[in-house]
Design a protein around this motif. Sequence first.
Motif, PDB file in Angstrom:
ATOM      1  N   PRO A 238       0.813  -1.221   0.000  1.00  0.00           N
ATOM      2  CA  PRO A 238       0.000   0.000   0.000  1.00  0.00           C
ATOM      3  C   PRO A 238       0.853   1.281   0.000  1.00  0.00           C
ATOM      4  CG  PRO A 238      -0.925  -1.567   1.531  1.00  0.00           C
ATOM      5  CD  PRO A 238       0.401  -2.123   1.079  1.00  0.00           C
TER       6      PRO A 238
ATOM      7  N   ARG B 257      -5.431   3.347   2.692  1.00  0.00           N
ATOM      8  CA  ARG B 257      -4.936   1.961   2.627  1.00  0.00           C
ATOM      9  C   ARG B 257      -3.547   1.873   3.256  1.00  0.00           C
ATOM     10  NH1 ARG B 257      -6.535  -1.899   2.856  1.00  0.00           N
ATOM     11  NH2 ARG B 257      -5.140  -3.041   1.528  1.00  0.00           N
ATOM     12  N   ARG B 258      -2.708   2.858   2.944  1.00  0.00           N
ATOM     13  CA  ARG B 258      -1.360   2.890   3.526  1.00  0.00           C
ATOM     14  C   ARG B 258      -1.437   3.029   5.040  1.00  0.00           C
ATOM     15  NH1 ARG B 258       3.117   7.644   2.336  1.00  0.00           N
ATOM     16  NH2 ARG B 258       4.606   6.962   3.925  1.00  0.00           N
TER      17      ARG B 258
ATOM     18  N   SER C  87      -3.952   2.154   6.947  1.00  0.00           N
ATOM     19  CA  SER C  87      -4.521   0.922   7.472  1.00  0.00           C
ATOM     20  C   SER C  87      -3.432  -0.133   7.660  1.00  0.00           C
ATOM     21  CB  SER C  87      -5.604   0.423   6.528  1.00  0.00           C
ATOM     22  OG  SER C  87      -6.101  -0.808   6.936  1.00  0.00           O
ATOM     23  N   GLU C  88      -2.557  -0.251   6.672  1.00  0.00           N
ATOM     24  CA  GLU C  88      -1.449  -1.214   6.773  1.00  0.00           C
ATOM     25  C   GLU C  88      -0.495  -0.834   7.899  1.00  0.00           C
ATOM     26  OE1 GLU C  88       1.069  -4.466   6.006  1.00  0.00           O
ATOM     27  OE2 GLU C  88      -1.035  -4.094   5.541  1.00  0.00           O
TER      28      GLU C  88
ATOM     29  N   CYS D 254      -8.577   4.963   9.339  1.00  0.00           N
ATOM     30  CA  CYS D 254      -7.634   3.879   9.032  1.00  0.00           C
ATOM     31  C   CYS D 254      -7.820   2.697   9.981  1.00  0.00           C
ATOM     32  CB  CYS D 254      -6.196   4.381   9.109  1.00  0.00           C
ATOM     33  SG  CYS D 254      -5.762   5.548   7.825  1.00  0.00           S
TER      34      CYS D 254
ATOM     35  N   THR E  20     -10.898   0.831   9.024  1.00  0.00           N
ATOM     36  CA  THR E  20     -10.617   0.062   7.813  1.00  0.00           C
ATOM     37  C   THR E  20      -9.854  -1.206   8.165  1.00  0.00           C
ATOM     38  OG1 THR E  20     -10.535   2.101   6.516  1.00  0.00           O
ATOM     39  CG2 THR E  20      -9.525   0.162   5.541  1.00  0.00           C
ATOM     40  N   THR E  21      -8.877  -1.086   9.042  1.00  0.00           N
ATOM     41  CA  THR E  21      -8.082  -2.240   9.483  1.00  0.00           C
ATOM     42  C   THR E  21      -8.974  -3.290  10.139  1.00  0.00           C
ATOM     43  OG1 THR E  21      -6.179  -0.805   9.847  1.00  0.00           O
ATOM     44  CG2 THR E  21      -6.126  -2.950  10.908  1.00  0.00           C
TER      45      THR E  21
ATOM     46  N   GLU F 158     -11.242  -5.034   7.567  1.00  0.00           N
ATOM     47  CA  GLU F 158     -10.508  -6.017   6.768  1.00  0.00           C
ATOM     48  C   GLU F 158     -10.249  -7.291   7.565  1.00  0.00           C
ATOM     49  OE1 GLU F 158      -7.043  -3.893   5.518  1.00  0.00           O
ATOM     50  OE2 GLU F 158      -8.111  -2.891   3.893  1.00  0.00           O
TER      51      GLU F 158
END
Length: 148
Positions: free
Chosen positions: A21, A47-48, A50-51, A116, A119-120, A123
């Motif tokens: 990401p 996305r970045r 979240s990672e 974020c 989102t994490t 997922e």
Amino acid sequence: MSRRKIDKLQSMKPLFYENRPKEMYIQLKNQTEPKVNSKVLKAALIRRGSEAIRRMFKLKECEPYFNILYMKGYIGDEDHERLKIQKKLQELELTQLAMEAESFKKGWAQTFFPVCQETTMNEALRRRIKSIDDRKDQHSKQWSVTDI
């Protein structure tokens, strides 16, 4: 920092695999033709983020176990050092993310990290549901009655 220490740090294997990401966000941000829509950049930044949060959770989750293994002598100094370095790198990543979020809109960093984190969690929940569905399919095939 001495050259020998820098060489040693560069030769250490990272705890995590590559950060796709982050790479994707940087590629999109640097792309000039065609110009990337700001909504796409924001989504890539989320996305970045979240990672980065997922990795931070993993480090916090594993740190006590690393410390116990280190104190008991099951892992060496190099592995313990890798954990410390990875924690510092993740803290730097979060700082960079906050600056990137602020560059899009002043004050966005305040709401960026909760988005974020959500989102994490979504997922992770999606992965768990998929694994349950996969197991259900596997068990139903295993236990299905064949024609006699």
